[in-house]
Scaffold this motif. Sequence first.
Motif, short mmCIF file in Angstrom:
data_model
loop_
_atom_site.label_atom_id
_atom_site.label_comp_id
_atom_site.label_asym_id
_atom_site.label_seq_id
_atom_site.Cartn_x
_atom_site.Cartn_y
_atom_site.Cartn_z
N UNK A 4 0.96 -1.06 0.12
CA UNK A 4 0.05 -0.10 -0.01
C UNK A 4 0.89 1.31 -0.01
N UNK A 5 2.09 1.17 0.67
CA UNK A 5 2.97 2.24 0.57
C UNK A 5 3.24 2.92 -1.07
N UNK A 6 3.37 1.74 -1.82
CA UNK A 6 3.67 2.13 -2.97
C UNK A 6 2.79 3.21 -3.86
N UNK A 7 1.68 3.17 -3.24
CA UNK A 7 0.43 4.12 -3.95
C UNK A 7 0.78 5.59 -3.76
N UNK A 8 1.86 5.90 -2.92
CA UNK A 8 1.93 7.45 -2.71
C UNK A 8 3.59 7.69 -3.26
N UNK A 9 3.94 6.92 -3.88
CA UNK A 9 5.25 7.34 -4.70
C UNK A 9 5.40 7.07 -6.06
N UNK A 10 6.31 7.41 -6.57
CA UNK A 10 6.51 7.38 -8.08
C UNK A 10 7.95 6.45 -8.35
N UNK A 11 7.93 6.01 -9.44
CA UNK A 11 8.96 5.27 -10.22
C UNK A 11 9.59 5.95 -11.34
N UNK A 12 10.97 5.98 -11.22
CA UNK A 12 11.61 6.52 -12.59
C UNK A 12 11.59 5.49 -13.60
N UNK A 13 11.68 4.33 -13.59
CA UNK A 13 11.57 3.24 -14.63
C UNK A 13 10.68 2.08 -14.24
N UNK A 14 10.04 1.53 -15.33
CA UNK A 14 9.38 0.26 -14.96
C UNK A 14 10.20 -0.65 -14.17
N UNK A 15 11.62 -0.82 -14.21
CA UNK A 15 12.35 -1.83 -13.73
C UNK A 15 12.38 -1.48 -11.94
N UNK A 16 12.40 -0.21 -11.85
CA UNK A 16 12.15 0.31 -10.36
C UNK A 16 11.01 -0.08 -9.77
N UNK A 17 9.89 -0.15 -10.39
CA UNK A 17 8.69 -0.76 -10.22
C UNK A 17 8.76 -2.25 -9.88
N UNK A 18 9.45 -2.88 -10.82
CA UNK A 18 9.67 -4.23 -10.44
C UNK A 18 10.22 -4.54 -9.15
N UNK A 19 11.47 -3.87 -9.18
CA UNK A 19 12.20 -4.10 -7.91
C UNK A 19 11.80 -4.02 -6.50
N UNK A 20 10.48 -3.07 -6.62
CA UNK A 20 9.68 -3.11 -5.23
C UNK A 20 8.94 -4.25 -4.99
N UNK A 21 8.56 -4.99 -6.21
CA UNK A 21 7.71 -6.29 -5.86
C UNK A 21 8.85 -7.62 -5.84
N UNK A 22 9.94 -7.48 -6.47
CA UNK A 22 10.92 -8.59 -6.30
C UNK A 22 11.56 -8.43 -4.79
N UNK A 23 11.55 -7.53 -4.16
CA UNK A 23 11.83 -7.19 -2.77
C UNK A 23 10.96 -7.79 -1.88
N UNK A 24 9.73 -7.93 -2.36
CA UNK A 24 8.76 -8.41 -1.23
C UNK A 24 8.93 -10.06 -0.93
N UNK A 25 8.84 -10.19 0.18
CA UNK A 25 9.15 -11.68 0.62
C UNK A 25 8.20 -12.65 0.06
N UNK A 26 6.94 -12.31 -0.32
CA UNK A 26 6.02 -13.07 -1.00
C UNK A 26 6.40 -13.50 -2.34
#
Length: 289
Positions: A151-173
């Motif tokens: 839910x925290x991602x809903x209040x931020x922006x990402x410079x690239x799509x890869x940066x957005x992927x990185x958020x999900x990759x870092x999630x333990x699930x």
Amino acid sequence: MSEPVYRRERVPVRGGALRAGAWGERGPLIVAAHGITSSHLAWTLLGPDLGRDHRFVAVDLRGRGGSRDLPEPYGMAAHADDLAAVIEHYGGGPALLAGHSMGGFVVAETARRHRNLVDRLILVDGGAPLPLPAGAGTVREAIERTVGPIVARLERTFATREEGRDLWRAHPAFAEWTEACAAYADYDLVDLGDRFEAACRMEAALADAPEVYALPGAVPEPLPVPAVFLRAARGILDEPDLPLYSPGQATEWLPGVAESTVEGVNHYTITLSPRGGAAVATAARALVH
């Protein structure tokens, strides 16, 4: 049998058009709803499978994905009316409805408001009220403690799509990263020209959140149609000993529901992994007449 073609379609609803992903052109109709900040690509493994012998339609709920610009109000009743419009658009019911996480609450409310359009339900780690997290003083704190960085991602922006992927990759699930996970992460981002943001609107998530918790006054309520509840054995952060739903919790709140556990999956991979997807598809086929 060849894999069904994936189509992105629009369905007229209040205030505009709802985005839907569709697989298959013949057979019984299955309509699927996703979780609180998610999209129809939560079902990206189920569509090609069930679309072989069903018409499988997964929606972006109002305020999310390709439906992010549909107007308020949000809430389960509004989403249920949107799902009813989807069922009618694809030929009418009764249809099997599948709901993951908050989507479970959406399909349950659809059955209650539009009983004639709904045959049966499959609730995928969602749809039974959750206890408020300890120490949560507001609904916003409750949702932040439940789903954390998602839910925290809903209040931020990402410079690239890869940066957005990185958020999900870092999630333990998402430790087991697959093509389905990558497609899900990429679709989650909206291109603003100089940056990207999450497709889900924070105001939609916050408006819907109160209806997923067992707030004072909530009481068990049977569903109006036959239903099964598939419980992920592992938790939001892939915890082996802290599932979102403990055994028997769904049956307590939804008397009469047939509850079972899907081993080896967490709250996300119950749809976004081959093991979880196969379990949901098997349950869906068992429910369709």
